[in-house]
Write an enzyme that holds these catalytic residues in place. Structure first.
Site, PDB file in Angstrom:
ATOM      1  N   HIS A  82       0.679  -1.322   0.028  1.00  0.00           N
ATOM      2  CA  HIS A  82       0.045  -0.003   0.112  1.00  0.00           C
ATOM      3  C   HIS A  82       0.916   1.198   0.017  1.00  0.00           C
ATOM      4  CE1 HIS A  82      -3.440   2.773   0.854  1.00  0.00           C
ATOM      5  NE2 HIS A  82      -2.669   3.343   1.704  1.00  0.00           N
ATOM      6  N   ASP A 161     -15.343   2.699   7.906  1.00  0.00           N
ATOM      7  CA  ASP A 161     -14.461   3.560   7.284  1.00  0.00           C
ATOM      8  C   ASP A 161     -15.026   4.483   6.365  1.00  0.00           C
ATOM      9  OD1 ASP A 161     -11.336   4.675   7.154  1.00  0.00           O
ATOM     10  OD2 ASP A 161     -11.685   3.774   5.009  1.00  0.00           O
ATOM     11  N   ARG A 168     -14.547  12.885   8.157  1.00  0.00           N
ATOM     12  CA  ARG A 168     -13.327  13.409   8.506  1.00  0.00           C
ATOM     13  C   ARG A 168     -13.013  14.583   7.618  1.00  0.00           C
ATOM     14  NH1 ARG A 168      -9.573   8.744   8.538  1.00  0.00           N
ATOM     15  NH2 ARG A 168      -7.943  10.441   8.364  1.00  0.00           N
ATOM     16  N   SER A 183      -7.416   3.754   9.246  1.00  0.00           N
ATOM     17  CA  SER A 183      -8.271   3.720   8.244  1.00  0.00           C
ATOM     18  C   SER A 183      -7.621   2.825   6.904  1.00  0.00           C
ATOM     19  CB  SER A 183      -8.412   5.052   7.600  1.00  0.00           C
ATOM     20  OG  SER A 183      -8.963   5.232   6.393  1.00  0.00           O
ATOM     21  N   LYS A 187      -8.846  -1.524   5.902  1.00  0.00           N
ATOM     22  CA  LYS A 187      -9.010  -2.003   4.635  1.00  0.00           C
ATOM     23  C   LYS A 187      -8.074  -3.113   4.078  1.00  0.00           C
ATOM     24  CE  LYS A 187      -9.123   2.383   3.471  1.00  0.00           C
ATOM     25  NZ  LYS A 187      -9.421   3.767   3.173  1.00  0.00           N
TER      26      LYS A 187
END
Ligand code: URA
Length: 425
Positions: A82, A161, A168, A183, A187
């Site tokens: 990621h 999320d 947010r 967050s 995922k």
């Protein structure tokens, strides 16, 4: 349980109990905690932080709000990467096939771009026919057939999320390290990968502008991964200049295909290989084939061609090309000392490569190609940047974003951080 008690506890600096966290996240997802109450709680978290136990439990509660995928039907270990997002960050495109060619399975759920950073799905959608939306059964079939799949997350993955991130975004609470970390990790853990490598970007074009903040985010995410049984490591990498030469959608696919063909810009190759080695090591595959060899010997390209075709794309079809081009030339001779990632990212966004609102379309052909990178010698009048857009009206505002983004020193050297700044495990 009462939302006001939970808000007061965090406001006054107390550590939330597992029961308070589980209740707050689940009740918010069900609509029983009001948006204004969750925004107060998010602000209290932003101001007072969270302990490791709190952030891990918060992540678990967000995972539990939806489905958790699992890939035990595969005969190879799963591993994923990621990136926290940057300018010219097309690394997933060569990386997923390269790691699959070395024997691991890469089940990657990716996102779209918003703002000045690009999104992997937008880039891949510039390939004619390619489809981002797959069912879990289709994902499994592509993984079985090719070893890698890159697609959009379904609505069932960490719905808490999705709701909280939107809140947010409009309440000034995006910049909380525990909320960002939980967050991202909720995922990735719900995606079912066994190992995870995080590319935490640092610099003007990144979410995290300083190495200190990036290290704190990386350490928090690595700890969450460990607490959830996902072997996680992070690299802190430079995002003060664009990654590679191409910034946009189709132009980044073209550059990725060069890397898959054994060429391409040195920084893209270096980061692809470094992240690939980390992904294999995190999956317990230290003795596997080296990703550098997979790029050189054509095996990564073979996986790419099969992966794109399995998702409906034609890997040999011509990529979209923008209708208009504009060239920015070097105003003087010397060494290019700065090519600011944020300026280039905003310019590409204004050319149409990115979107201002989630529902906007992107232009696949729009973007920028850099003909020189920091540290290179340039001669007055030589092309520095090629700008591409579908409409000439987009060039003036893109050029405005580039004002001050380029610096050339008559004699001097670029003072750059290394591409790979640090490793956190
Ligand atoms: N990306 C995410 O997925 N979540 C955040 O909070 C920030 C960036």
């Amino acid at each position: 349980m009462d939302a006001i008690d939970v808000i007061r506890a965090k406001r006054d600096g107390a550590e939330l109990t597992p029961a308070q966290i589980d209740w707050a996240v689940a009740a918010y997802t069900r609509g029983e905690v009001a948006e204004e109450q969750m925004s107060a709680l998010a602000m209290a978290i932003l101001l007072n932080g969270m302990s490791r136990a709190e952030v891990s439990r918060w992540t678990q509660a967000m995972i539990d709000s939806g489905e958790r995928m699992e890939w035990s039907a595969l005969d190879r270990p799963t591993t994923d990467k990621h990136s926290t997002g940057g300018v010219g960050d097309k690394i997933t495109l060569p990386l997923a096939p390269a790691v699959a060619a070395c024997g691991a399975a890469v089940p990657q759920l990716s996102g779209r771009g918003l703002g000045h950073t690009g999104g992997t799905l937008d880039k891949l959608e510039s390939i004619p026919g390619w489809r981002a939306s797959l069912s879990t059964a289709e994902m499994l079939a592509v993984l079985r057939g090719t070893g890698a799949v890159v697609c959009a997350a379904g609505g069932g993955l960490a719905p808490a999320d999705r709701k909280l991130y939107a809140l947010r975004d409009v309440t000034g609470t995006v910049e909380s390290i525990p909320l960002i970390a939980s967050s991202i990790m909720s995922k990735k853990i719900a995606e079912g990968t066994g190992a995870l490598v995080l590319d935490v970007k640092v610099g003007s074009g990144a979410f995290m502008k300083t190495a200190g903040d990036a290290r704190e985010l990386a350490e928090t995410m690595v700890a969450i991964g460990a607490d959830h049984g996902v072997r996680t490591v992070a690299l802190l990498t430079a995002m003060d200049r664009p990654l590679g030469n191409a910034v946009g959608n189709a132009v980044e696919v073209a550059e990725s295909v060069e890397v898959l063909a054994g060429g391409g810009p040195a920084d893209v190759v270096e980061l692809t290989v470094a992240l690939g080695r980390e992904m294999l090591a995190a999956a317990g595959m230290e003795g596997a084939k080296d990703p550098a060899d997979a790029l050189r010997d054509g095996s990564a390209m073979d996986v790419w061609n099969r992966m794109i075709a399995a998702q409906g794309g034609d890997p040999r079809a011509p990529l979209p090309v923008a209708r208009e081009a504009h060239e920015l030339t070097a105003p003087s001779s010397g060494v290019l000392t700065r090519l600011d990632a944020f300026g280039v990212g905003v310019a590409a966004w204004r050319l149409g490569a990115g979107r201002a609102r989630k529902e906007d379309p992107v232009s696949f052909g729009a973007g920028i190609v850099c003909h020189a990178k920091p540290g290179d010698k340039v001669v007055a009048g030589q092309p520095l940047l090629s700008l591409y857009a579908d409409d000439v009206a987009r060039f003036p505002r893109a050029l405005e974003a580039l004002e001050g983004a380029v610096e050339i020193a008559e004699d001097g050297a670029a003072d750059l951080p290394p591409l790979i700044i640090d490793r956190v495990s």
